[in-house]
Design an enzyme around this catalytic site. Sequence first.
Site, PDB file in Angstrom:
ATOM      1  N   VAL A   1     -11.027 -18.909 -11.460  1.00 26.79           N
ATOM      2  CA  VAL A   1     -10.947 -18.420 -10.072  1.00 26.79           C
ATOM      3  C   VAL A   1     -11.752 -17.122 -10.002  1.00 26.79           C
ATOM      4  CG1 VAL A   1      -9.402 -17.651  -8.230  1.00 26.79           C
ATOM      5  CG2 VAL A   1      -8.649 -19.432  -9.820  1.00 26.79           C
TER       6      VAL A   1
ATOM      7  N   HIS B   1      -3.948 -17.167 -12.694  1.00 24.37           N
ATOM      8  CA  HIS B   1      -2.677 -17.739 -13.168  1.00 24.37           C
ATOM      9  C   HIS B   1      -2.042 -18.613 -12.075  1.00 24.37           C
ATOM     10  CE1 HIS B   1      -2.840 -13.940 -15.699  1.00 24.37           C
ATOM     11  NE2 HIS B   1      -2.739 -14.887 -16.604  1.00 24.37           N
TER      12      HIS B   1
ATOM     13  N   GLY C   1      -6.771 -21.947 -18.677  1.00 27.82           N
ATOM     14  CA  GLY C   1      -7.892 -21.633 -17.798  1.00 27.82           C
ATOM     15  C   GLY C   1      -9.230 -21.812 -18.503  1.00 27.82           C
TER      16      GLY C   1
ATOM     17  N   SER D   1      -6.799 -10.220 -15.913  1.00 26.67           N
ATOM     18  CA  SER D   1      -5.801  -9.141 -15.919  1.00 26.67           C
ATOM     19  C   SER D   1      -6.472  -7.804 -16.215  1.00 26.67           C
ATOM     20  CB  SER D   1      -4.729  -9.419 -16.975  1.00 26.67           C
ATOM     21  OG  SER D   1      -4.083 -10.636 -16.687  1.00 26.67           O
TER      22      SER D   1
ATOM     23  N   ALA E   1       0.833  -9.686 -16.125  1.00 21.76           N
ATOM     24  CA  ALA E   1      -0.201  -9.081 -15.262  1.00 21.76           C
ATOM     25  C   ALA E   1      -0.878 -10.203 -14.471  1.00 21.76           C
ATOM     26  CB  ALA E   1      -1.213  -8.268 -16.075  1.00 21.76           C
ATOM     27  N   LEU E   2      -0.053 -10.985 -13.818  1.00 22.59           N
ATOM     28  CA  LEU E   2      -0.514 -12.237 -13.204  1.00 22.59           C
ATOM     29  C   LEU E   2      -1.455 -11.996 -12.025  1.00 22.59           C
ATOM     30  CD1 LEU E   2       2.870 -14.214 -13.267  1.00 22.59           C
ATOM     31  CD2 LEU E   2       1.027 -14.207 -14.976  1.00 22.59           C
TER      32      LEU E   2
END
Length: 289
Positions: A176, A36, A147, A186, A31-32
């Site tokens: 991000v 990612h 992350g 996601s 579920a990028l």
Amino acid sequence: MTALASTRAELQPYLDGFANSKRGVVMTMGALHEGHLELFKRARHDCDLLVATIFVNPLQFGPNEDFDRYPRTLDDDLKLCAEAGVDVVFAPAVAEVYPGGPPIVQVSPGAMGEVLEGEFRPGFFTGVLTIVNKLLHLTRPDVTFFGQKDAQQLALVRRMVLDLNMPVEVVAVPTVRDADGLAKSSRNRYLSPEERTVALGLSRALFAGESQAAAGNGAEAVRGAAGAVLGEAAAGGGLTVDYLALVDPEDFSEVPPAFTGDAVLAVAARVGSTRLIDNLPLTLTPGVG
Ligand code: PAF
């Protein structure tokens, strides 16, 4: 072109081909999203071989959590990986990763894994550290990229690597955010447009705390400002707070009022049936300036 490997045997030739080069791994559950992609970008820049793993790990989901409905979007993910220059996607089946069934031997996160996320998701970090350990054995990277969005996970992975003498470098990549502040996740795709607006309460609370730290105020002011914004969001309805905490990034214990130095302001809340987490790294310098 991005290759797809589903078994250790299929992955092996790619690892062998880069035995004397720098191999990087980015672990994902698929579920990028842009978060990612930022990890891939950094890894692509730093490494000769870039492997992305896609595996929805059953061991890190509690009995009432979203394992069954977790988005599985392999075709879209493969396209994004190809665009990001990923060399190999390792997307194994559960039986490949857990050949003996549910593992008897697991990695214990210790006390740091029992607070915050660990308190609200018992067993979560045991599941995370066990799968990270397994994927490191299966993919054998020199560097792995995590992350900052999952700050407690990142801290625990670093600690596992240190405590278990694991020969891998862990690189942290900043969170991000969408333009309005919502951290990429996601799970954002579960949110309705109305819920997404409510979810902005998390990042707003963090930014309010950050402003206090930037103004040279201490831990209590940071907690107070973030708590007021979060309380307002909760009072508006549709948001239930699990925790808001200002912690020491070394062990995730709450920092005392007179604390100075690096800290993490972390929040978790449920918006409808979606549980979201977010955090900001801060530096506390009360009394300076
Ligand atoms: O952060 C995630 O997506 C997962 O916790 C990880 C590190 C891929 C382990 O399943």
